[in-house]
Design a protein around this motif. Structure first.
Motif, PDB file in Angstrom:
ATOM      1  N   ARG A   2       0.835  -1.217   0.000  1.00 45.08           N
ATOM      2  CA  ARG A   2       0.000   0.000   0.000  1.00 45.08           C
ATOM      3  C   ARG A   2       0.862   1.256   0.000  1.00 45.08           C
ATOM      4  O   ARG A   2       0.567   2.219  -0.716  1.00 45.08           O
ATOM      5  N   ASP A   3       1.940   1.252   0.802  1.00 44.50           N
ATOM      6  CA  ASP A   3       2.844   2.416   0.813  1.00 44.50           C
ATOM      7  C   ASP A   3       3.378   2.693  -0.581  1.00 44.50           C
ATOM      8  O   ASP A   3       3.420   3.841  -1.026  1.00 44.50           O
ATOM      9  N   TRP A   4       3.789   1.643  -1.283  1.00 43.60           N
ATOM     10  CA  TRP A   4       4.327   1.845  -2.629  1.00 43.60           C
ATOM     11  C   TRP A   4       3.220   2.254  -3.603  1.00 43.60           C
ATOM     12  O   TRP A   4       3.371   3.183  -4.379  1.00 43.60           O
ATOM     13  N   HIS A   5       2.099   1.566  -3.528  1.00 43.77           N
ATOM     14  CA  HIS A   5       1.007   1.824  -4.469  1.00 43.77           C
ATOM     15  C   HIS A   5       0.429   3.232  -4.307  1.00 43.77           C
ATOM     16  O   HIS A   5       0.165   3.911  -5.296  1.00 43.77           O
ATOM     17  N   GLU A   6       0.260   3.669  -3.074  1.00 45.03           N
ATOM     18  CA  GLU A   6      -0.395   4.954  -2.818  1.00 45.03           C
ATOM     19  C   GLU A   6       0.573   6.128  -2.773  1.00 45.03           C
ATOM     20  O   GLU A   6       0.211   7.240  -3.150  1.00 45.03           O
ATOM     21  N   GLN A   7       1.802   5.909  -2.282  1.00 44.47           N
ATOM     22  CA  GLN A   7       2.722   7.029  -2.052  1.00 44.47           C
ATOM     23  C   GLN A   7       4.053   6.894  -2.780  1.00 44.47           C
ATOM     24  O   GLN A   7       4.874   7.807  -2.726  1.00 44.47           O
ATOM     25  N   ARG A   8       4.294   5.749  -3.423  1.00 41.76           N
ATOM     26  CA  ARG A   8       5.612   5.460  -4.001  1.00 41.76           C
ATOM     27  C   ARG A   8       6.691   5.611  -2.924  1.00 41.76           C
ATOM     28  O   ARG A   8       7.761   6.154  -3.151  1.00 41.76           O
ATOM     29  N   ALA A   9       6.386   5.100  -1.727  1.00 43.62           N
ATOM     30  CA  ALA A   9       7.254   5.259  -0.565  1.00 43.62           C
ATOM     31  C   ALA A   9       7.828   3.922  -0.125  1.00 43.62           C
ATOM     32  O   ALA A   9       7.191   2.869  -0.286  1.00 43.62           O
ATOM     33  N   ILE A  10       9.042   3.976   0.435  1.00 42.42           N
ATOM     34  CA  ILE A  10       9.735   2.797   0.947  1.00 42.42           C
ATOM     35  C   ILE A  10      10.135   3.088   2.390  1.00 42.42           C
ATOM     36  O   ILE A  10      10.778   4.108   2.654  1.00 42.42           O
TER      37      ILE A  10
END
Length: 129
Positions: free
Chosen positions: A69-77
């Motif tokens: 979800r972090d990657w899908h929604e925010q492009r975050a790692i």
């Protein structure tokens, strides 16, 4: 329900790709040389184009869901994941450096790993809220 992204003609390909990547991701959870996360990300991408319900199941997964979800929604790692990834890449390069006979392989692998590490390091950390 609306048609998922991707034409009907490509749907079987995306479904098959999703299942293959899920299988590789599952194998990666027990095999240290096979990464899990990239295969999960490709599976999620393929399922969004072919089987949105399956994609939602991945996003709802108790272990992998938050990261996906972090990657899908925010492009975050997450920061811990960034540190782990860059550390493993550095250790991998050291192995390549000491085990290869030529000079080109360590240089090429080093460039690829540096670019990948730079990409990972420059992603934002997830915002919780």
């Amino acid at each position: 329900m609306s048609e998922p992204k991707g034409s009907r003609r490509w749907r079987p390909f995306y479904i098959a790709l999703g299942y293959v990547c899920m299988g590789l991701a599952m194998a990666g959870t027990v095999l240290p040389v096979l990464p899990t996360t990239p295969f999960l990300l490709v599976a999620l991408w393929a399922y969004f184009r072919s089987h949105p319900e399956r994609a939602q199941k991945l996003l709802d997964h108790p272990r992998w869901g938050p990261m996906l979800r972090d990657w899908h929604e925010q492009r975050a790692i997450p920061t811990r994941a960034k540190i782990a990834a860059v550390t493993v890449m550095a250790l991998s390069w050291i192995v390549v450096f000491f085990t290869s006979k030529g000079t080109w392989l360590p240089v090429i692998v080093g460039i690829i790993l540096c670019c990948t590490a730079l990409f990972i390091a420059t992603r934002p950390a997830p915002k919780r809220g």
